[in-house]
Design a protein around this motif. Structure first.
Motif, PDB file in Angstrom:
ATOM      1  N   GLY A   2       0.758  -1.231   0.000  1.00 22.64           N
ATOM      2  CA  GLY A   2       0.000   0.000   0.000  1.00 22.64           C
ATOM      3  C   GLY A   2       0.789   1.281   0.000  1.00 22.64           C
ATOM      4  N   VAL A  50      -0.742   3.751  -2.447  1.00 18.79           N
ATOM      5  CA  VAL A  50      -2.019   4.276  -1.972  1.00 18.79           C
ATOM      6  C   VAL A  50      -1.775   5.313  -0.880  1.00 18.79           C
ATOM      7  N   LEU A  60      -7.027   1.700   3.220  1.00 21.65           N
ATOM      8  CA  LEU A  60      -5.692   1.108   3.296  1.00 21.65           C
ATOM      9  C   LEU A  60      -5.400   0.568   4.688  1.00 21.65           C
ATOM     10  N   TYR A  73      -7.397  -2.565   5.234  1.00 25.87           N
ATOM     11  CA  TYR A  73      -6.811  -3.671   4.478  1.00 25.87           C
ATOM     12  C   TYR A  73      -5.559  -4.198   5.178  1.00 25.87           C
ATOM     13  N   GLN A  74      -4.713  -3.285   5.626  1.00 27.26           N
ATOM     14  CA  GLN A  74      -3.512  -3.711   6.338  1.00 27.26           C
ATOM     15  C   GLN A  74      -3.851  -4.446   7.621  1.00 27.26           C
TER      16      GLN A  74
END
Length: 138
Positions: free
Chosen positions: A72, A75, A127, A130-131
């Motif tokens: 990421g 992003v 992000l 997601y992480q």
């Protein structure tokens, strides 16, 4: 991970957040300084997006340090750039001014800055989520 390693990760993340706050706050005139005079009035939304961008950058760095396979970065850069466009002075941005006239920026771009701020926050929240989902140590 040991306590010293965790402390180092936290301190590095805080340093990144403060660095983003001071550097971008200074170059956009939100942090008053003698080197730069902002030509557009500061708004509470500008400060909100500055602080949110700094906090999200710090949180991203902390999660990235914990992840076995960090993802990421692009992003995150996009989130920071979008955030800077959201709280920066539109007619002080040399790139935008070279592409458009100052009246076009104030007429068309300035009203979109809050939307850019929201887009930046959405990028970072997505992000970080997601992480978090894909990181076992986070």
């Amino acid at each position: 991970m040991n306590v010293a390693g965790e402390r180092h990760d936290v301190l590095l993340s805080i340093a990144v957040g403060l660095g983003v706050l001071l550097v971008f706050g200074t170059v956009t005139g939100l942090v008053p300084n003698p080197l730069y005079v902002r030509m557009v009035a500061r708004t509470p939304a500008d400060y909100l997006f500055l602080f949110a961008t700094s906090a999200f950058a710090a949180t991203f760095v902390y999660q990235r340090l914990l992840a076995a396979e960090p993802v990421g970065d692009g992003v995150a850069v996009g989130g920071v750039v979008t955030g800077v466009l959201a709280f920066g002075c539109p007619i002080c941005n040399a790139l935008l001014l070279a592409l458009f006239s100052s009246s076009a920026l104030m007429t068309y771009f300035d009203p979109l800055r809050p939307l850019l701020g929201v887009a930046s926050m959405v990028l970072f929240v997505g992000l970080l989520y997601y992480q978090r989902v894909n990181c076992r140590r986070c």
